[in-house]
Design a protein around this motif. Structure first.
Motif, short mmCIF file in Angstrom:
data_model
loop_
_atom_site.label_atom_id
_atom_site.label_comp_id
_atom_site.label_asym_id
_atom_site.label_seq_id
_atom_site.Cartn_x
_atom_site.Cartn_y
_atom_site.Cartn_z
N ASN A 157 23.84 45.69 40.75
CA ASN A 157 22.15 46.95 40.56
C ASN A 157 21.39 46.80 41.03
O ASN A 157 21.14 45.72 40.74
N MET A 158 20.86 47.56 41.76
CA MET A 158 19.27 47.01 42.37
C MET A 158 18.70 47.79 40.67
O MET A 158 19.00 48.23 40.07
N LYS A 159 16.93 46.69 41.07
CA LYS A 159 16.36 46.49 39.62
C LYS A 159 16.13 47.73 39.52
O LYS A 159 15.45 48.04 40.59
N ASP A 193 13.92 51.31 39.49
CA ASP A 193 14.09 52.92 39.86
C ASP A 193 15.58 52.89 40.65
O ASP A 193 14.90 52.95 42.13
N LYS A 194 16.69 53.47 39.86
CA LYS A 194 17.70 53.61 41.17
C LYS A 194 17.27 54.93 41.40
O LYS A 194 18.33 54.61 43.19
N GLU A 195 17.21 55.80 41.50
CA GLU A 195 17.46 56.91 42.22
C GLU A 195 16.51 57.25 42.57
O GLU A 195 16.53 57.53 44.38
N SER A 196 15.01 56.54 43.22
CA SER A 196 14.69 56.10 44.10
C SER A 196 14.70 55.43 44.94
O SER A 196 14.74 55.47 46.49
N PHE A 197 15.78 54.20 44.78
CA PHE A 197 16.46 53.55 45.68
C PHE A 197 17.29 53.80 47.28
O PHE A 197 17.39 54.09 47.59
N ASN A 198 18.52 54.84 46.16
CA ASN A 198 18.52 56.25 45.97
C ASN A 198 18.78 56.23 47.71
O ASN A 198 19.15 56.95 48.44
N LYS A 199 17.52 57.57 47.29
CA LYS A 199 17.26 58.15 48.13
C LYS A 199 16.58 57.75 49.75
O LYS A 199 16.81 58.21 50.42
N LYS A 200 15.68 56.51 48.82
CA LYS A 200 15.82 55.94 50.44
C LYS A 200 16.47 55.15 51.14
O LYS A 200 16.40 54.73 52.68
N THR A 201 17.77 54.74 50.82
CA THR A 201 18.91 54.38 51.02
C THR A 201 19.35 55.62 51.90
O THR A 201 19.79 55.59 53.52
N ARG A 202 19.44 56.57 51.73
CA ARG A 202 20.21 57.86 52.13
C ARG A 202 19.19 58.19 53.50
O ARG A 202 19.73 58.55 54.58
N ASP A 203 17.70 58.25 52.91
CA ASP A 203 16.88 58.80 54.38
C ASP A 203 16.74 57.70 55.06
O ASP A 203 16.72 57.97 56.65
N PHE A 204 16.75 56.77 55.43
CA PHE A 204 16.59 55.59 56.14
C PHE A 204 18.46 55.26 57.35
O PHE A 204 18.43 55.37 57.96
N CYS A 262 28.51 54.35 44.91
CA CYS A 262 28.74 53.54 45.09
C CYS A 262 27.24 53.41 44.61
O CYS A 262 25.80 52.49 45.20
N ASP A 263 26.65 54.18 43.70
CA ASP A 263 25.63 54.51 42.88
C ASP A 263 24.30 53.34 42.67
O ASP A 263 25.06 52.36 41.81
N GLY A 264 23.57 53.17 43.37
CA GLY A 264 22.77 52.17 43.02
C GLY A 264 23.15 51.06 43.41
O GLY A 264 22.44 49.45 42.95
N LYS A 265 23.95 50.80 44.18
CA LYS A 265 24.53 49.13 44.35
C LYS A 265 23.90 48.38 45.45
O LYS A 265 22.50 48.86 46.14
N TYR A 292 24.92 49.27 54.68
CA TYR A 292 23.47 48.87 53.87
C TYR A 292 23.72 47.58 52.71
O TYR A 292 24.59 47.31 51.85
N GLU A 293 22.75 46.50 53.49
CA GLU A 293 22.30 45.67 51.92
C GLU A 293 20.88 44.55 51.92
O GLU A 293 20.24 46.03 52.62
N ILE A 294 20.32 44.70 50.93
CA ILE A 294 19.21 44.07 51.01
C ILE A 294 19.25 42.13 51.62
O ILE A 294 18.30 41.44 51.24
#
Length: 258
Positions: free
Chosen positions: A157-159, A161-172, A233-236, A250-252
């Protein structure tokens, strides 16, 4: 006579347990050169007999495709007959995998599909860099297939703010869809494919979206795939949704050729 539809890393070892996990809908997403991901044998399309016309036509299509150059990483070929005698072969390579790389993935997929789905008239196999689909159903453009899809994700999982990460990923991903869906026939860019990266604080987010080049509504397919991310894949740290109509990832870490 055949018809063809055109619109204009590292190696890591995989343990037996990991291979078994790849057969379920949500599994670890790893940076592999060309890993086997999943396959489906479609029993409802029936089987063909040794020496049958279906087998001869299928072998002819595969032989013809094997000599191709795959300049844009996509081929859809048919024997131009009506079902149930219709034979169709679709090969779609990842947007950074074309030419000899795509041809190599095609050869691997053909051999493995014959082993996993022997004499099935309909079957699909996915690899890291391509998918191969054979079957009796032929239409151009193809309808979006929302049934034969699956997801994969990084177990971590991403460390933060998970919701912020999810939104940025969806927007991207949504921004990449706009680039991929332009479908400019005269463009030098690969049709129905877009990739990029953005900064996420100390990390970078890498992503790609792609549609098969013989479907009509690329944007619809990819937007549906984005919605599936919240289910699997919530917050992965990394994830992908794959099918025979479109796929995204998507990946980091970087996972595409530049």
């Amino acid at each position: 006579m055949y018809s063809s539809y055109f619109q204009s890393k590292r190696l890591v070892s995989i343990h037996i347990l990991a291979i078994q996990l790849l057969l379920v809908r949500s599994v670890s997403s790893l940076n592999l050169t060309n890993a086997y991901l999943h396959h489906k044998c479609f029993l409802n399309q029936g089987n063909y007999k040794p020496g049958s016309k279906y087998e001869k036509d299928l072998n002819s299509l595969i032989s013809h495709l094997s000599t191709g150059n795959f300049p844009d990483g996509f081929e859809h070929m048919s024997n131009e007959e009506a079902p149930p005698n219709s034979v169709n072969v679709i090969i779609q390579c990842r947007g950074d995998s074309y030419g000899s790389t795509c041809r190599s993935c095609f050869a691997t997929a053909v051999a493995e599909l014959r082993r996993r789905c022997p004499r099935n008239k309909g079957a699909t196999i996915w690899y890291d860099q391509c998918f191969l689909d054979i079957g009796t159903i032929n239409s151009t453009p193809r309808k979006i297939d929302y049934q034969n899809t699956f997801s994969m994700h990084n177990p971590n999982n991403m460390k933060g703010d998970k919701e912020s990460f999810n939104k940025k990923t969806r927007d991207f991903l949504s921004s990449l869809i706009l680039k991929a869906d332009k479908a400019e026939a005269n463009s030098t860019n690969l049709l129905y494919y877009a990739a990029g990266e953005i900064s996420l604080g100390a990390n970078k987010l890498y992503a790609m979206v792609q549609c098969a080049k013989d479907i009509a509504r690329c944007k619809d397919c990819l937007e549906w795939s984005i919605r599936q991310l919240s289910k699997c894949c919530d917050g992965k740290q990394g994830a992908r949704v794959l099918g025979t109509s479109c796929n995204l990832r998507y990946e980091i870490y970087p996972f595409l050729r530049t």
